[in-house]
Design a protein around this motif. Structure first.
Motif, PDB file in Angstrom:
ATOM      1  N   GLY A  86       0.659  -1.278   0.076  1.00 40.99           N
ATOM      2  CA  GLY A  86       0.024   0.024  -0.053  1.00 40.99           C
ATOM      3  C   GLY A  86       0.842   1.231   0.025  1.00 40.99           C
ATOM      4  N   ALA A  87       2.301   1.096   0.098  1.00 41.68           N
ATOM      5  CA  ALA A  87       2.866   2.349   0.081  1.00 41.68           C
ATOM      6  C   ALA A  87       2.969   3.059  -1.412  1.00 41.68           C
ATOM      7  CB  ALA A  87       4.388   2.148   0.283  1.00 41.68           C
ATOM      8  N   ARG A  88       2.771   4.298  -1.325  1.00 44.23           N
ATOM      9  CA  ARG A  88       2.776   5.251  -2.595  1.00 44.23           C
ATOM     10  C   ARG A  88       4.082   5.698  -2.698  1.00 44.23           C
ATOM     11  NH1 ARG A  88      -1.756   6.199  -4.954  1.00 44.23           N
ATOM     12  NH2 ARG A  88      -1.233   8.469  -5.556  1.00 44.23           N
ATOM     13  N   ARG A  89       4.880   6.109  -1.671  1.00 39.93           N
ATOM     14  CA  ARG A  89       6.145   6.569  -1.554  1.00 39.93           C
ATOM     15  C   ARG A  89       7.083   5.944  -0.707  1.00 39.93           C
ATOM     16  NH1 ARG A  89       5.873  12.970  -1.999  1.00 39.93           N
ATOM     17  NH2 ARG A  89       7.992  12.700  -1.636  1.00 39.93           N
ATOM     18  N   LEU A  90       8.298   5.864  -1.114  1.00 35.73           N
ATOM     19  CA  LEU A  90       9.385   5.210  -0.389  1.00 35.73           C
ATOM     20  C   LEU A  90      10.378   6.260  -0.188  1.00 35.73           C
ATOM     21  CD1 LEU A  90      10.624   2.590   0.622  1.00 35.73           C
ATOM     22  CD2 LEU A  90      11.484   2.079  -1.802  1.00 35.73           C
ATOM     23  N   PHE A  91      10.959   6.289   1.119  1.00 39.23           N
ATOM     24  CA  PHE A  91      11.966   7.326   1.535  1.00 39.23           C
ATOM     25  C   PHE A  91      13.107   6.609   1.963  1.00 39.23           C
ATOM     26  CE2 PHE A  91       7.947   9.221   2.143  1.00 39.23           C
ATOM     27  CZ  PHE A  91       8.019  10.631   1.538  1.00 39.23           C
ATOM     28  N   LEU A  92      14.217   7.342   2.353  1.00 36.33           N
ATOM     29  CA  LEU A  92      15.417   6.879   2.839  1.00 36.33           C
ATOM     30  C   LEU A  92      16.282   8.145   3.185  1.00 36.33           C
ATOM     31  CD1 LEU A  92      18.313   7.037   0.897  1.00 36.33           C
ATOM     32  CD2 LEU A  92      16.613   5.580  -0.040  1.00 36.33           C
ATOM     33  N   GLU A  93      17.284   7.950   3.978  1.00 33.73           N
ATOM     34  CA  GLU A  93      18.401   8.963   4.377  1.00 33.73           C
ATOM     35  C   GLU A  93      19.651   8.303   3.999  1.00 33.73           C
ATOM     36  OE1 GLU A  93      16.488   8.453   7.252  1.00 33.73           O
ATOM     37  OE2 GLU A  93      15.306  10.326   7.502  1.00 33.73           O
ATOM     38  N   VAL A  94      20.513   8.947   3.343  1.00 36.70           N
ATOM     39  CA  VAL A  94      21.722   8.609   2.716  1.00 36.70           C
ATOM     40  C   VAL A  94      22.775   9.387   3.168  1.00 36.70           C
ATOM     41  CG1 VAL A  94      21.570   9.196   0.539  1.00 36.70           C
ATOM     42  CG2 VAL A  94      23.071   7.421   1.076  1.00 36.70           C
ATOM     43  N   ALA A  95      23.855   9.087   3.659  1.00 37.81           N
ATOM     44  CA  ALA A  95      25.146   9.824   3.832  1.00 37.81           C
ATOM     45  C   ALA A  95      25.416  10.565   2.857  1.00 37.81           C
ATOM     46  CB  ALA A  95      26.297   9.163   4.332  1.00 37.81           C
ATOM     47  N   GLU A  96      25.798  12.001   2.862  1.00 41.36           N
ATOM     48  CA  GLU A  96      26.199  12.821   1.517  1.00 41.36           C
ATOM     49  C   GLU A  96      27.258  12.344   0.979  1.00 41.36           C
ATOM     50  OE1 GLU A  96      26.342  17.648   0.636  1.00 41.36           O
ATOM     51  OE2 GLU A  96      27.345  16.836   2.366  1.00 41.36           O
ATOM     52  N   ASP A  97      28.540  11.886   1.705  1.00 42.05           N
ATOM     53  CA  ASP A  97      29.600  11.335   1.225  1.00 42.05           C
ATOM     54  C   ASP A  97      29.445   9.818   0.766  1.00 42.05           C
ATOM     55  OD1 ASP A  97      29.374  10.145   3.717  1.00 42.05           O
ATOM     56  OD2 ASP A  97      31.559  10.677   4.188  1.00 42.05           O
ATOM     57  N   SER A 112      16.085  13.640  -4.849  1.00 43.10           N
ATOM     58  CA  SER A 112      16.581  14.311  -3.579  1.00 43.10           C
ATOM     59  C   SER A 112      15.325  15.366  -2.965  1.00 43.10           C
ATOM     60  CB  SER A 112      17.660  15.380  -3.730  1.00 43.10           C
ATOM     61  OG  SER A 112      18.012  16.021  -2.572  1.00 43.10           O
ATOM     62  N   LEU A 113      14.949  15.201  -1.769  1.00 46.09           N
ATOM     63  CA  LEU A 113      13.942  15.877  -1.179  1.00 46.09           C
ATOM     64  C   LEU A 113      14.233  16.863  -0.175  1.00 46.09           C
ATOM     65  CD1 LEU A 113      11.485  12.932  -0.673  1.00 46.09           C
ATOM     66  CD2 LEU A 113      11.372  14.617  -2.544  1.00 46.09           C
ATOM     67  N   GLY A 114      15.503  16.666   0.240  1.00 46.90           N
ATOM     68  CA  GLY A 114      15.868  17.544   1.563  1.00 46.90           C
ATOM     69  C   GLY A 114      17.388  17.077   2.038  1.00 46.90           C
ATOM     70  N   ARG A 115      17.708  17.689   3.187  1.00 45.11           N
ATOM     71  CA  ARG A 115      18.885  17.508   3.812  1.00 45.11           C
ATOM     72  C   ARG A 115      18.676  17.355   5.446  1.00 45.11           C
ATOM     73  NH1 ARG A 115      24.318  18.464   2.430  1.00 45.11           N
ATOM     74  NH2 ARG A 115      23.397  18.753   0.202  1.00 45.11           N
ATOM     75  N   ARG A 116      19.479  16.600   6.145  1.00 44.83           N
ATOM     76  CA  ARG A 116      19.597  16.691   7.749  1.00 44.83           C
ATOM     77  C   ARG A 116      20.804  16.882   7.822  1.00 44.83           C
ATOM     78  NH1 ARG A 116      14.625  14.301   9.135  1.00 44.83           N
ATOM     79  NH2 ARG A 116      13.557  12.641   8.045  1.00 44.83           N
ATOM     80  N   LYS A 117      20.859  18.211   8.589  1.00 45.33           N
ATOM     81  CA  LYS A 117      22.066  18.654   8.768  1.00 45.33           C
ATOM     82  C   LYS A 117      22.930  17.703   9.926  1.00 45.33           C
ATOM     83  CE  LYS A 117      22.912  22.447   6.290  1.00 45.33           C
ATOM     84  NZ  LYS A 117      23.890  22.419   5.405  1.00 45.33           N
ATOM     85  N   ASP A 129      26.003  15.321   6.630  1.00 39.34           N
ATOM     86  CA  ASP A 129      24.773  15.431   6.501  1.00 39.34           C
ATOM     87  C   ASP A 129      24.163  14.472   5.713  1.00 39.34           C
ATOM     88  OD1 ASP A 129      25.112  18.330   7.224  1.00 39.34           O
ATOM     89  OD2 ASP A 129      24.879  19.010   5.237  1.00 39.34           O
ATOM     90  N   ALA A 130      22.811  14.164   6.108  1.00 38.90           N
ATOM     91  CA  ALA A 130      21.948  13.046   5.343  1.00 38.90           C
ATOM     92  C   ALA A 130      21.348  13.795   4.155  1.00 38.90           C
ATOM     93  CB  ALA A 130      21.238  12.432   6.284  1.00 38.90           C
ATOM     94  N   LEU A 131      21.129  13.040   3.041  1.00 34.90           N
ATOM     95  CA  LEU A 131      20.384  13.617   2.171  1.00 34.90           C
ATOM     96  C   LEU A 131      18.913  12.790   2.246  1.00 34.90           C
ATOM     97  CD1 LEU A 131      22.915  13.711  -1.078  1.00 34.90           C
ATOM     98  CD2 LEU A 131      21.985  15.721   0.560  1.00 34.90           C
ATOM     99  N   VAL A 132      17.831  13.215   2.188  1.00 33.83           N
ATOM    100  CA  VAL A 132      16.599  12.563   2.213  1.00 33.83           C
ATOM    101  C   VAL A 132      16.202  12.332   0.780  1.00 33.83           C
ATOM    102  CG1 VAL A 132      14.185  12.698   2.810  1.00 33.83           C
ATOM    103  CG2 VAL A 132      16.198  13.705   4.300  1.00 33.83           C
ATOM    104  N   LEU A 133      16.112  10.989   0.528  1.00 26.64           N
ATOM    105  CA  LEU A 133      15.624  10.992  -1.178  1.00 26.64           C
ATOM    106  C   LEU A 133      14.243  10.163  -0.959  1.00 26.64           C
ATOM    107  CD1 LEU A 133      18.928   9.074  -2.205  1.00 26.64           C
ATOM    108  CD2 LEU A 133      18.275  11.543  -2.190  1.00 26.64           C
ATOM    109  N   GLY A 134      13.509  10.281  -2.074  1.00 29.79           N
ATOM    110  CA  GLY A 134      12.227   9.677  -2.241  1.00 29.79           C
ATOM    111  C   GLY A 134      11.820   9.076  -3.697  1.00 29.79           C
ATOM    112  N   LEU A 135      11.084   8.184  -3.562  1.00 31.42           N
ATOM    113  CA  LEU A 135      10.783   7.390  -4.926  1.00 31.42           C
ATOM    114  C   LEU A 135       9.093   7.329  -4.773  1.00 31.42           C
ATOM    115  CD1 LEU A 135      11.446   5.662  -7.347  1.00 31.42           C
ATOM    116  CD2 LEU A 135      11.323   3.649  -6.076  1.00 31.42           C
TER     117      LEU A 135
END
Length: 147
Positions: A86-97, A112-117, A129-135
């Motif tokens: 039932g998921a319509r979107r899939l998210f994750l955080e990944v290290a910028e480096d 890319s959806l945003g950044r977590r400093k 920093d983590a990059l927030v990604l979505g599908l």
């Protein structure tokens, strides 16, 4: 032992990360509603599904098995299972480096959806920093394992 046994997941995670999760952490996560793992002998993906959103909690591939398509297959299979749940979107955080992981997720269609400093601790004591990604799974309902 099953490939999704917490001890097996913890062993793989320890081979893939410098700050691994232990078997108790995996057992606790897998006991939560909506959490599932897709696993093969050399790697796994752990996903949490809540209502119409899913989050990749971790993806681990044994170093000797990297760059052979396993990570892409796991992401694809996890996305399919999340969409079927039932998921319509899939998210994750990944290290910028983490260039290899970022490339893997870009090939899978994540944006890319945003950044977590300063989200992750660096080995030198600094922060990364983590990059927030979505599908968008709704736009890609037949998401299939990547080659």
């Amino acid at each position: 032992m099953s490939p999704t046994d917490p001890a097996v997941l913890a062993d793989l995670h320890a081979q893939a990360f410098s700050a691994p999760w232990n078997a108790t952490a995996f057992a606790d996560l897998l006991a939560q509603p909506g959490v599932f793992a897709v696993a093969e002998a050399d790697g796994f993906i752990l996903i949490r599904l809540v209502l119409d959103e899913a989050e990749i909690l971790t993806l681990a591939v044994r170093p000797a098995a990297r760059r052979a398509g396993l990570g892409g297959r796991l992401v694809g299979q996890g996305a399919v299972q999340a969409a079927q749940g039932g998921a319509r979107r899939l998210f994750l955080e990944v290290a910028e480096d983490n260039a290899a992981a970022r490339a893997l997720y870009a090939r899978a269609g994540f944006r890319s959806l945003g950044r977590r400093k300063a989200y992750y601790a660096a080995p030198d004591g600094g922060r990364i920093d983590a990059l927030v990604l979505g599908l968008d799974l709704a736009a890609n309902p037949n998401t299939a394992p990547l080659p």
